[in-house]
Design a protein around this motif. Structure first.
Motif, PDB file in Angstrom:
ATOM      1  N   ASP A   1       0.826  -1.206   0.000  1.00  0.00           N
ATOM      2  CA  ASP A   1       0.000   0.000   0.000  1.00  0.00           C
ATOM      3  C   ASP A   1       0.862   1.259   0.000  1.00  0.00           C
ATOM      4  O   ASP A   1       0.436   2.306  -0.494  1.00  0.00           O
ATOM      5  CB  ASP A   1      -0.904   0.000   1.234  1.00  0.00           C
ATOM      6  N   HIS A   2       2.053   1.149   0.569  1.00  0.00           N
ATOM      7  CA  HIS A   2       2.962   2.296   0.655  1.00  0.00           C
ATOM      8  C   HIS A   2       4.399   1.803   0.492  1.00  0.00           C
ATOM      9  O   HIS A   2       4.766   0.758   1.040  1.00  0.00           O
ATOM     10  CB  HIS A   2       2.841   3.012   2.009  1.00  0.00           C
ATOM     11  N   LEU A   3       5.202   2.553  -0.245  1.00  0.00           N
ATOM     12  CA  LEU A   3       6.643   2.320  -0.302  1.00  0.00           C
ATOM     13  C   LEU A   3       7.320   3.370   0.572  1.00  0.00           C
ATOM     14  O   LEU A   3       7.003   4.567   0.482  1.00  0.00           O
ATOM     15  CB  LEU A   3       7.159   2.420  -1.741  1.00  0.00           C
ATOM     16  N   VAL A   4       8.237   2.916   1.411  1.00  0.00           N
ATOM     17  CA  VAL A   4       8.857   3.778   2.418  1.00  0.00           C
ATOM     18  C   VAL A   4      10.366   3.633   2.319  1.00  0.00           C
ATOM     19  O   VAL A   4      10.892   2.521   2.158  1.00  0.00           O
ATOM     20  CB  VAL A   4       8.394   3.373   3.836  1.00  0.00           C
ATOM     21  N   SER A   5      11.071   4.749   2.432  1.00  0.00           N
ATOM     22  CA  SER A   5      12.534   4.707   2.411  1.00  0.00           C
ATOM     23  C   SER A   5      13.107   5.245   3.717  1.00  0.00           C
ATOM     24  O   SER A   5      12.497   6.091   4.383  1.00  0.00           O
ATOM     25  CB  SER A   5      13.087   5.518   1.231  1.00  0.00           C
ATOM     26  N   LEU A   6      14.277   4.748   4.076  1.00  0.00           N
ATOM     27  CA  LEU A   6      15.008   5.228   5.243  1.00  0.00           C
ATOM     28  C   LEU A   6      16.049   6.251   4.792  1.00  0.00           C
ATOM     29  O   LEU A   6      16.628   6.116   3.717  1.00  0.00           O
ATOM     30  CB  LEU A   6      15.706   4.070   5.946  1.00  0.00           C
ATOM     31  N   PRO A   7      16.317   7.258   5.597  1.00  0.00           N
ATOM     32  CA  PRO A   7      17.356   8.226   5.223  1.00  0.00           C
ATOM     33  C   PRO A   7      18.717   7.543   5.146  1.00  0.00           C
ATOM     34  O   PRO A   7      19.081   6.775   6.036  1.00  0.00           O
ATOM     35  CB  PRO A   7      17.301   9.261   6.340  1.00  0.00           C
ATOM     36  N   MET A   8      19.441   7.803   4.066  1.00  0.00           N
ATOM     37  CA  MET A   8      20.735   7.149   3.879  1.00  0.00           C
ATOM     38  C   MET A   8      21.623   8.018   2.997  1.00  0.00           C
ATOM     39  O   MET A   8      21.162   8.579   1.995  1.00  0.00           O
ATOM     40  CB  MET A   8      20.551   5.760   3.253  1.00  0.00           C
ATOM     41  N   ARG A   9      22.859   8.104   3.359  1.00  0.00           N
ATOM     42  CA  ARG A   9      23.824   8.895   2.609  1.00  0.00           C
ATOM     43  C   ARG A   9      23.994   8.335   1.193  1.00  0.00           C
ATOM     44  O   ARG A   9      24.025   7.119   1.007  1.00  0.00           O
ATOM     45  CB  ARG A   9      25.156   8.864   3.363  1.00  0.00           C
ATOM     46  N   PRO A  10      24.120   9.205   0.197  1.00  0.00           N
ATOM     47  CA  PRO A  10      24.354   8.717  -1.168  1.00  0.00           C
ATOM     48  C   PRO A  10      25.593   7.829  -1.249  1.00  0.00           C
ATOM     49  O   PRO A  10      26.580   8.034  -0.528  1.00  0.00           O
ATOM     50  CB  PRO A  10      24.548  10.012  -1.975  1.00  0.00           C
ATOM     51  N   GLN A  11      25.522   6.848  -2.134  1.00  0.00           N
ATOM     52  CA  GLN A  11      26.597   5.886  -2.417  1.00  0.00           C
ATOM     53  C   GLN A  11      26.752   4.808  -1.345  1.00  0.00           C
ATOM     54  O   GLN A  11      27.590   3.919  -1.476  1.00  0.00           O
ATOM     55  CB  GLN A  11      27.947   6.595  -2.651  1.00  0.00           C
ATOM     56  N   VAL A  12      25.952   4.866  -0.281  1.00  0.00           N
ATOM     57  CA  VAL A  12      25.879   3.753   0.670  1.00  0.00           C
ATOM     58  C   VAL A  12      24.760   2.844   0.173  1.00  0.00           C
ATOM     59  O   VAL A  12      23.624   3.280  -0.006  1.00  0.00           O
ATOM     60  CB  VAL A  12      25.597   4.237   2.101  1.00  0.00           C
ATOM     61  N   SER A  13      25.068   1.579  -0.068  1.00  0.00           N
ATOM     62  CA  SER A  13      24.122   0.723  -0.777  1.00  0.00           C
ATOM     63  C   SER A  13      22.943   0.258   0.071  1.00  0.00           C
ATOM     64  O   SER A  13      21.812   0.175  -0.419  1.00  0.00           O
ATOM     65  CB  SER A  13      24.851  -0.496  -1.360  1.00  0.00           C
ATOM     66  N   SER A  14      23.178  -0.066   1.341  1.00  0.00           N
ATOM     67  CA  SER A  14      22.073  -0.579   2.150  1.00  0.00           C
ATOM     68  C   SER A  14      22.472  -0.597   3.621  1.00  0.00           C
ATOM     69  O   SER A  14      23.647  -0.471   3.969  1.00  0.00           O
ATOM     70  CB  SER A  14      21.696  -2.007   1.715  1.00  0.00           C
TER      71      SER A  14
END
Length: 253
Positions: free
Chosen positions: A219-232
């Motif tokens: 129902d919703h896609l959610v992202s966590l804050p993460m620095r660019p170029q850090v994969s996961s």
């Protein structure tokens, strides 16, 4: 049960019980302590040094000391388990009833989210998630895929806290009711959202992320804050951040 009896008889009883599918290995004192605290039916406890285990209970878990004293028996652990825990104790407990667990998952209104792990691969990570879910008071941890969330290595990593929540394996079509929030790099920043108590919080594997079929079901896609170029993030870290954002058990500080 007491520690008394011939070593051969105690070993025979353990080996006979360990072969039963409905019994779960609790590896180490902390797993035993937590299982007892949350109502596990512990059938047998063996230790190289029962007095030492009683001492641990007296020092670390006086609330379950009487149960430990009643259950622990002397045995050579190296002959009974593949790897002896540093605390020198192992136990066997009954796996919770699946129907009762499912009823808790389906009950409404739900006061805490359910964590869904989509095709997890690492046993230790799943155990760490169970431990987190128990601490946050989540309603349950469900896995999709072929990994057994009650594997001994998962129970070990979860420190026996499988008994503090509901842990099971499901298919996509048998997910409990509730809005499905799937963690995905393309999703909305979690900091802009309020996660409801009845949410299903779905996490994919670190390598592949959420599967296409679960992503389509979300129902919703959610992202966590993460620095660019850090994969996961590590799976357990992602779950911890999300549950912390949800808010945790009510009435605690």
């Amino acid at each position: 049960m007491s520690e008394y009896g011939s070593p051969g008889e105690i070993a025979r009883q353990w080996e006979e019980a360990a072969g039963r599918q409905e019994l779960v290995l609790l590896d180490g004192f902390h797993a035993l302590k937590h299982a007892l605290r949350f109502g596990a039916d512990v059938r047998m406890v063996v230790a190289d040094d029962p007095d030492g285990v009683r001492g641990l209970a007296r020092e670390l878990a006086p609330d379950v000391e009487a149960d430990v004293v009643r259950l622990v028996r002397r045995a050579s652990l190296k002959e009974l388990v593949a790897r002896v825990h540093p605390t020198g104790v192992a136990a066997l407990a009954v796996r919770p009833d699946g129907a009762e667990g499912r009823a808790r998952l389906d009950a409404r209104p739900r006061t805490a989210p359910i964590v869904v792990l989509d095709n997890p691969r690492n046993l230790g990570n799943v155990g760490a998630v169970v431990r987190l879910a128990a601490g946050f008071g989540a309603t349950g941890v469900l896995t999709r895929g072929d990994l057994d969330p009650w594997h001994p290595n998962v129970v070990r990593a979860g420190a026996g806290l499988h008994y503090a929540t509901t842990v099971d394996r499901v298919e996509l079509e048998t997910l409990p009711p509730g809005p499905l929030y799937a963690l995905d790099p393309e999703g909305e920043d979690i900091r802009a959202l309020t996660l409801p108590d009845d949410a299903l919080l779905a996490f994919g594997s670190e390598r592949h992320g959420i599967s296409p079929e679960l992503r389509a079901r979300a129902d919703h896609l959610v992202s966590l804050p993460m620095r660019p170029q850090v994969s996961s993030y590590n799976l357990a870290t992602s779950v911890a951040m999300t549950l912390f954002h949800w808010g945790g058990p009510k009435g605690t500080h």
